[in-house]
Scaffold this active site. Structure first.
Site, short mmCIF file in Angstrom:
data_model
loop_
_atom_site.label_atom_id
_atom_site.label_comp_id
_atom_site.label_asym_id
_atom_site.label_seq_id
_atom_site.Cartn_x
_atom_site.Cartn_y
_atom_site.Cartn_z
N VAL A 1 20.83 15.58 32.55
CA VAL A 1 21.94 14.95 33.28
C VAL A 1 22.76 15.98 34.05
O VAL A 1 23.15 15.74 35.21
CB VAL A 1 22.86 14.16 32.31
N ALA B 1 36.02 10.27 48.37
CA ALA B 1 37.04 10.83 47.47
C ALA B 1 38.28 11.30 48.23
O ALA B 1 39.34 11.48 47.65
CB ALA B 1 36.45 12.00 46.69
N LYS C 1 27.65 9.44 24.60
CA LYS C 1 27.94 8.20 23.88
C LYS C 1 28.20 8.43 22.41
O LYS C 1 29.03 7.76 21.80
CB LYS C 1 26.80 7.20 24.05
N GLU D 1 11.78 10.77 22.19
CA GLU D 1 12.00 12.12 21.66
C GLU D 1 10.99 12.42 20.55
O GLU D 1 10.44 11.50 19.93
CB GLU D 1 13.40 12.21 21.03
N LYS E 1 26.35 2.72 22.04
CA LYS E 1 26.73 2.11 23.32
C LYS E 1 27.43 0.77 23.08
O LYS E 1 28.41 0.44 23.77
CB LYS E 1 25.49 1.92 24.18
N1 LIG Z 1 19.11 12.13 29.36
C1 LIG Z 1 19.59 10.94 29.75
O1 LIG Z 1 18.90 10.19 30.43
C2 LIG Z 1 20.99 10.53 29.36
C3 LIG Z 1 21.47 9.27 29.79
C4 LIG Z 1 22.77 8.92 29.49
C5 LIG Z 1 23.57 9.78 28.77
N2 LIG Z 1 23.06 10.97 28.33
C6 LIG Z 1 23.95 11.86 27.59
O2 LIG Z 1 24.20 13.00 28.39
C7 LIG Z 1 24.38 14.13 27.56
C8 LIG Z 1 23.38 15.23 27.96
O3 LIG Z 1 22.08 14.74 27.78
P1 LIG Z 1 20.81 15.46 28.41
O4 LIG Z 1 19.68 14.53 28.25
O5 LIG Z 1 21.12 15.99 29.76
O6 LIG Z 1 20.63 16.67 27.38
P2 LIG Z 1 19.77 18.00 27.54
O7 LIG Z 1 18.75 17.82 28.61
O8 LIG Z 1 19.33 18.38 26.19
O9 LIG Z 1 20.84 19.06 28.08
C9 LIG Z 1 21.83 19.61 27.28
C10 LIG Z 1 22.42 20.80 28.01
O10 LIG Z 1 23.46 21.34 27.22
C11 LIG Z 1 23.29 22.75 27.18
N3 LIG Z 1 23.89 23.22 25.93
C12 LIG Z 1 23.52 22.95 24.67
N4 LIG Z 1 24.35 23.56 23.80
C13 LIG Z 1 25.24 24.22 24.55
C14 LIG Z 1 26.34 25.05 24.24
N5 LIG Z 1 26.69 25.31 22.99
N6 LIG Z 1 27.05 25.57 25.27
C15 LIG Z 1 26.70 25.32 26.55
N7 LIG Z 1 25.68 24.53 26.89
C16 LIG Z 1 24.96 24.00 25.90
C17 LIG Z 1 21.81 23.01 27.27
O11 LIG Z 1 21.60 24.32 27.76
P3 LIG Z 1 20.11 24.89 28.11
O12 LIG Z 1 19.60 24.04 29.24
O13 LIG Z 1 20.34 26.29 28.55
O14 LIG Z 1 19.32 24.76 26.85
C18 LIG Z 1 21.42 21.93 28.27
O15 LIG Z 1 21.59 22.42 29.58
C19 LIG Z 1 24.22 13.64 26.13
O16 LIG Z 1 25.47 13.30 25.60
C20 LIG Z 1 23.38 12.38 26.29
O17 LIG Z 1 23.58 11.45 25.26
C21 LIG Z 1 21.79 11.38 28.62
#
Ligand SMILES: NC(=O)c1ccc[n+]([C@@H]2O[C@H](COP(=O)([O-])OP(=O)(O)OC[C@H]3O[C@@H](n4cnc5c(N)ncnc54)[C@H](OP(=O)(O)O)[C@@H]3O)[C@@H](O)[C@H]2O)c1
Length: 430
Positions: free
Chosen positions: A15, A34, A107, A192, A207
């Site tokens: 995201v 904006a 969420k 996953e 949600k």
């Molecule tokens: N994926 C979806 O389709 C989706 C849809 C709706 C909502 N969401 C929500 O959006 C959020 C992110 O999801 P995602 O799928 O994008 O997750 P993701 O791909 O796992 O990305 C997580 C990011 O957070 C970074 N990170 C982890 N720990 C960290 C820390 N301590 N300090 C700084 N950065 C850190 C990671 O860094 P690195 O890249 O360097 O490892 C990565 O860039 C979650 O809350 C999820 O529930 C996701």
């Protein structure tokens, strides 16, 4: 032109990277909407060297996302790390403590701590926006909070998890069993490696708890969401559902009744003719029923980099344009504690599948167990004949109180001629 709005993005995964790409590609259009440019001024993730598919050379890099959230030069912190506790929560709390607006897609965090965070945001006089946290690209939070404000809602429900919808759709289309389709979904990246969050209904429950809070003006109550996943849905059930004119969907349902608020996530049989039955694959849909508007249906992509970034961008533009709303539509202190209704008191029609020994008297015993609990049968299917062997028997009931249904099923399961625990799926007639 007004001063640029300086954005810090914490988390550059699916995201986060999608959001940065969207902000760069749509920069001119968003600036017009904006009234000021949206500039990504700082970013944080774990690995500085990973390619994020966007030019981040102009943004300050932070190894420590919490320090980024406290950066005095930043106006809005976008939290895209995830998790109900840990770094994501710390980032949000730090940003609010420093009186910065927060946009999050998290969420789990909003479902666990949403009310307290809303209070913190209100006390700080800043926005806390979370459109992306529910149903990805579908603008359901704004719809409930603003678009439908003229209504009292009776029910909000939907397909809130794309992974489970993909699995159920593929099981039906391919005629394969749950475990096989799940393994394939994992290979394709739709599920996953640890799929429990999705297939056990936890993600949908997060949600739903958020939707119920926005829709019904009550504090977020995740513990009050009855949650059941799709592990026990078999191909046989999907085939019988087709035969009976239904589709099986994992739904989140929040419904206001005279007794209070029902919140539940579980597989449902829905009539094939309803709009929600036609929502297939990874798509999500949310239906809201208001007293003045009637039924509103929104369908779209519930996850993925760009759909979710689309929701994040909407929140950013609202904040940049100075549109402030209470996170849950009304002040957190005004959220009413509507009593929850325990699942045992919910009413539903039921689909029951039994595996029984094919011998005389079995059906009479089952019917007696139902009669003893005042459960009224609507239909029954017995397929094939194999005297002395196991055959499936499927029955549907009229509207029944869950507690009575459960007692009847315990009695049925205790019969010698019933070979497996009965399978039960609730039928929703939308
Ligand atoms: N994926 C979806 O389709 C989706 C849809 C709706 C909502 N969401 C929500 O959006 C959020 C992110 O999801 P995602 O799928 O994008 O997750 P993701 O791909 O796992 O990305 C997580 C990011 O957070 C970074 N990170 C982890 N720990 C960290 C820390 N301590 N300090 C700084 N950065 C850190 C990671 O860094 P690195 O890249 O360097 O490892 C990565 O860039 C979650 O809350 C999820 O529930 C996701």
């Amino acid at each position: 032109m007004n001063e640029p709005l300086k954005i810090a993005v914490a988390g550059l995964g699916t995201v986060g990277a999608g959001t940065v790409q969207l902000l760069q590609r749509q920069a001119d259009h968003l600036t017009l909407r904006a009234g000021r440019p949206l500039v990504v001024a700082a970013v944080s993730a774990r690995d500085k060297n990973r390619d994020r598919g966007a030019d981040l050379s102009a943004a300050r890099w932070y190894d420590d996302a919490v320090a980024l959230a406290a950066d005095p030069d930043i106006d809005i912190v976008v939290e895209l790390i995830g998790g109900s506790d840990g770094a994501g929560r710390q980032v949000v709390e730090t940003a609010l403590a420093h009186k910065k607006h927060v946009v999050t897609a998290n969420k789990a965090l909003m479902a666990e701590h949403g009310t307290a965070l809303a209070e913190e945001a209100e006390a700080a006089g800043v926005s806390l926006a979370f459109e992306a946290a529910v149903a990805g690209g579908i603008p359901i939070i704004k719809t409930l909070r603003e678009g439908l404000v003229g209504n009292r809602l009776g029910r909000v429900y939907g397909i809130l998890n794309g992974t489970t919808n993909y699995i159920l759709t593929t099981m039906r289309e391919s005629g394969r069993e749950f475990a096989e389709v799940l393994a394939e979904a994992q290979k394709l990246g739709y599920a996953e490696a640890d799929p429990g969050f999705d297939i056990d209904g936890v993600d949908a429950a997060h949600k739903l708890a958020i939707l119920a809070s926005v829709g019904f003006g009550r504090p977020v109550d995740l513990a009050g969401v009855y949650t059941e996943g799709i592990r026990h849905v078999s191909r046989l059930d999907i085939d019988f559902a087709e035969e009976l004119g239904y589709r099986i969907k994992l739904l989140g349902i929040a419904r206001l009744t005279d007794e209070g608020l029902e919140q539940r996530v579980h597989p449902c049989m829905v009539p094939r003719a309803t709009p929600i039955a036609a929502v297939e694959g990874v798509y999500n849909a949310v239906v809201a029923e208001g007293d003045f508007v009637g039924r509103v249906v929104l369908e779209g992509r519930g996850a993925g980099a760009f759909p979710t970034a689309s929701a994040v961008a909407a929140d950013l533009v609202d904040i940049a344009a100075g549109r402030r709303v209470f996170p849950f539509g009304i002040p957190a202190a005004e959220l009413r504690d509507i009593p929850g209704v325990a699942i045992e008191r919910h009413q539903s029609a039921y689909y029951i599948r039994l595996m029984v020994v094919d011998q005389p008297g079995v059906i009479a015993d089952v019917a007696a167990a139902l009669r003893d609990e005042d459960v009224s049968m609507e239909s029954m299917i017995q397929r094939g004949r194999a005297p002395g062997e196991a055959v499936p028997v499927v029955l549907t009931t009229h509207l029944t109180v869950e507690a009575a249904m459960r007692r009847a099923l315990s009695a049925i399961e205790a019969l010698d001629t019933v070979l497996e625990p009965p399978r039960m799926i609730r039928i929703e007639d939308f």
